[in-house]
Design an enzyme around this catalytic site. Structure first.
Site, PDB file in Angstrom:
ATOM      1  CG  HIS A   1      -0.194   0.149   2.575  1.00  0.00           C
ATOM      2  ND1 HIS A   1       0.699  -0.633   3.135  1.00  0.00           N
ATOM      3  CD2 HIS A   1       0.116   1.599   3.303  1.00  0.00           C
ATOM      4  CE1 HIS A   1       1.219  -0.201   4.269  1.00  0.00           C
ATOM      5  NE2 HIS A   1       0.848   1.151   4.303  1.00  0.00           N
TER       6      HIS A   1
ATOM      7  CG  HIS B   1       7.597   5.329   0.971  1.00  0.00           C
ATOM      8  ND1 HIS B   1       7.123   6.235   1.764  1.00  0.00           N
ATOM      9  CD2 HIS B   1       7.582   4.142   1.757  1.00  0.00           C
ATOM     10  CE1 HIS B   1       7.160   5.887   3.105  1.00  0.00           C
ATOM     11  NE2 HIS B   1       7.249   4.278   2.857  1.00  0.00           N
TER      12      HIS B   1
END
Length: 173
Positions: A40, A123
């Site tokens: 995620h 990220h």
């Protein structure tokens, strides 16, 4: 309960992301890979919350006006962890993602939640506990467009000594 907001991906996108983990292994990088189901992008970490706070966070999620349809993965990066490194996939600048994250943080602050003060670096964590100082500049990745499945309020729980991220509520993109 420990809560956070995240962008999630469907199974195909997660499988595509796992190819980058395999690339790092080919380059001899050791560490603990992020399980497929946990891939995620964190938008905002909240931390420990009460049931009342959880409901407020669900309301914030449902009132977001911004969205983010897809992202272009184009580089690797790392953060220092105690005695090791965390390696992540980074993405090209994305105005929709930046707008979404700022809208979310503003809504959180307006409702009395504290947010991280450090600069937001979107990220996807792919490997944790990498020993030493990995030479990421020597690993060239093929840029890839991935679709975002949802914006979600997630809970971080331990099950059988493993960290698992569970969706509490989400808005499909």
């Amino acid at each position: 309960m420990r809560l956070f907001f995240a962008l999630t991906f469907d199974n195909k996108a997660k499988s595509d992301l796992m190819t980058y983990q395999n690339l790092l292994r080919v380059h001899g990088m050791d560490g603990r890979v992020t399980p497929k189901q946990n891939l995620h992008i964190t938008l905002a970490f909240i931390g420990e919350c009460t049931e009342n706070q959880k409901q407020t966070l669900i309301d914030i999620l449902r009132q977001l006006k911004s969205g983010c349809g897809s992202l272009r993965i184009d580089h690797l990066g790392s953060f220092r962890q105690k005695r090791s490194r965390l390696v992540w996939l980074g993405m090209a600048n994305n105005r929709a993602l930046t707008r979404l994250q700022k809208e979310l943080v503003t809504a959180l602050i307006e409702q009395g939640f504290s947010t991280e003060s450090k600069a937001y670096i979107p990220h996807i964590t792919i490997v944790r506990r990498v020993p030493g100082n990995p030479q990421l500049k020597d690993i060239h990745i093929k840029p890839r467009q991935i679709s975002v499945y949802s914006i979600a309020l997630m809970e971080s729980v331990y099950q059988e000594n493993r960290l698992v991220y569970q969706v509490i509520d989400e808005v499909i993109q």
